[in-house]
Design a protein around this motif. Sequence first.
Motif, PDB file in Angstrom:
ATOM      1  N   ILE A 116      72.772  69.635  52.668  1.00 52.32           N
ATOM      2  CA  ILE A 116      71.850  68.764  51.951  1.00 52.32           C
ATOM      3  C   ILE A 116      71.388  67.633  52.856  1.00 52.32           C
ATOM      4  N   ARG A 117      70.076  67.343  52.800  1.00 50.67           N
ATOM      5  CA  ARG A 117      69.540  66.184  53.520  1.00 50.67           C
ATOM      6  C   ARG A 117      69.592  64.966  52.610  1.00 50.67           C
ATOM      7  N   GLY A 118      70.195  63.885  53.108  1.00 53.14           N
ATOM      8  CA  GLY A 118      70.325  62.682  52.315  1.00 53.14           C
ATOM      9  C   GLY A 118      69.081  61.810  52.361  1.00 53.14           C
ATOM     10  N   ARG A 119      69.120  60.708  51.626  1.00 49.31           N
ATOM     11  CA  ARG A 119      67.983  59.786  51.568  1.00 49.31           C
ATOM     12  C   ARG A 119      67.674  59.162  52.927  1.00 49.31           C
ATOM     13  N   ASP A 120      68.669  59.072  53.800  1.00 50.32           N
ATOM     14  CA  ASP A 120      68.451  58.478  55.114  1.00 50.32           C
ATOM     15  C   ASP A 120      68.042  59.511  56.159  1.00 50.32           C
TER      16      ASP A 120
END
Length: 338
Positions: A7-11
């Motif tokens: 998963i790619r996070g908000r950052d």
Amino acid sequence: MNGDWLIRGRDGRLSVYLPTDEAVLCRAEQAPGGPWGPARRIGGEQKLRPGPAFGHGADAYTHLAAWRPTKPGESGLVHSTHFRPRLAALDWVPVGHPDGSGDRTGLPAVTADAQGRAHVFVRNTAGGVSLRAQKQTGGWEPWRDLKGRDVHEQLAAVAGESGLVELFAAVPGALLHWRQEEPGAVPVLQEALETSVRPGTLYALATSAEHTTLFYAEDSGDLCAWRPGAKPVTLLPSAGPGPVSAVRCRLDGHDCTVLAQRSASGRVAFAAYPTEQESAGAWWTESGPQLPSDAVVALALDEEERIVAATLSPSAGHLLLTRRKDEPGLALDAWREV
């Protein structure tokens, strides 16, 4: 595992979630596209049972759900939220049991709606599906019985581009589809499709503002795509026996859906086609080394919207990663262990 564990996070940093016998570990990029940090335990010291679930919504927060032992012969579900890869996840919070008490009833599935509320689904003792959702103001709604009968263990939960939560489940000879009719509503059974389904092969992906596509394998081994309200389409033969992973991206300026699956030969097979245009055809191309039989594959997009593929073998403990090159087509870098 059930759901998206890469998963790619908000950052912009990528995280992978690694189950062990009694816990879930997380490894994350130290910077987008940079080196990976060491594994950290998620949610404190609570012991877990095998089979955690992972999901996320539009806010890119990771939601996790898992069974924990409560007393001899009994289990309860717990939930955690991971807001950013470089931060510690929240401690596991008890969610309870769909039947009030008892042992594990099936693999949980989890996703989050447009307001960031987690929705935890699981098969219940009666063979149907139960849901418990977070309240907007904190805490949890009561368990809801969504009905169903003879539901297979694996469920596929997803939030569409509208933010409305959807759920897919297989039963003998059919697929079931639940969907929220408005934000915050309890999902209702919308459609039942007569088809054969190989257990453990469901994967749901939001493919447009209007549609979610479910990928599944028939008993014959063919990989099919189904958008509720239409007939399923046979896409191509499955590359191997396990589930596929899918991601929507742009390839050479075109909106495409990319699939990945561990092939029968043990390597990772990729296929791509124009999103929601299954009639255009697709074919598998294999990549990387041979993997153990328990290896699973995941796809995501990095901060630069490049495809990233990861493979994880629980028995061998190997995490391998590759990225799309800055070249036409689906050219990938060499696989590397991280």
